[in-house]
Design an enzyme around this catalytic site. Sequence first.
Site, PDB file in Angstrom:
ATOM      1  N   SER A 262      60.108 -94.141  63.330  1.00 40.56           N
ATOM      2  CA  SER A 262      59.948 -94.570  61.949  1.00 40.56           C
ATOM      3  C   SER A 262      59.444 -96.002  61.951  1.00 40.56           C
ATOM      4  CB  SER A 262      61.293 -94.503  61.210  1.00 40.56           C
ATOM      5  OG  SER A 262      61.234 -95.148  59.952  1.00 40.56           O
TER       6      SER A 262
ATOM      7  N   TYR B 277      70.263 -97.121  59.936  1.00 40.13           N
ATOM      8  CA  TYR B 277      69.075 -96.326  60.251  1.00 40.13           C
ATOM      9  C   TYR B 277      68.108 -97.113  61.127  1.00 40.13           C
ATOM     10  CZ  TYR B 277      65.049 -93.250  59.456  1.00 40.13           C
ATOM     11  OH  TYR B 277      63.974 -92.402  59.611  1.00 40.13           O
TER      12      TYR B 277
END
Length: 252
Positions: free
Chosen positions: A137, A150
């Site tokens: 990501s 995250y």
Amino acid sequence: MTDTTRTAVVTGASSGIGAATARTLAAEGFRVVCAARRAERLESLVAELGDAAVAVACDVTSDEDVARLAEVAGGRVHVLVNNAGGALGLEPVAQGDVALWQQMYDTNVLGTLRVTKALLPALVAADGEGVIVNVGSVAGFTAYEGGGGYTVAKHGVHVMSETLRLELVDQPVRITVVAPGMVQTEEFSLTRFGGDKERADAVYAGVPGPLVAQDVADAIVWMATRPAHVNVDLLVIKPRAQAAAHKVQRLP
């Protein structure tokens, strides 16, 4: 299946990027082993793909499940897409939920580790064509408020990939990372906000053209199907409207 059939394994294949990737790999002629926790969603996907796919109920945090996945995948695996993961919560670090951080780390990082370890011999055995695509990501190299758990997990995925590439330099396996930005799928933000649809929808409100799962699937399959001597170390893919993780164009 013939001896020339190429096998791909996709984790987190029950929805979103994983399901789109499984469909795209099947269209490219791969036998696709679709792995995810939700067996009923997998069965629907495999029924759609027909003989090109097989379903394996698999929680990547379970050693037993991952061992079964490796057994079904077989002795030669040409493509491994480590897609299982996800984000949970959006609290500041000072209010971070330790259990949610643990869950994100267990799935994104340790799940990727388990599956990679289990399938690496089959990837090495794939006649020089083995490739791992880890789904990272933009959170893997950019911090943003509320994203602590995250971003920690995705930084871990990126660094693990870099380390593995160094350690396997003399082995016929390529290690690649795709790092998507804003992708609007049916579940990612909904899961992050514990099923709160209003908060999930607000993430994409006013954004002209966020990525969709198929955009990322196309990138993954492109990376996985380059000639065997080509390694795409990192591919960052974002919508035009997203200049950075924290800088997004929104229309009134």
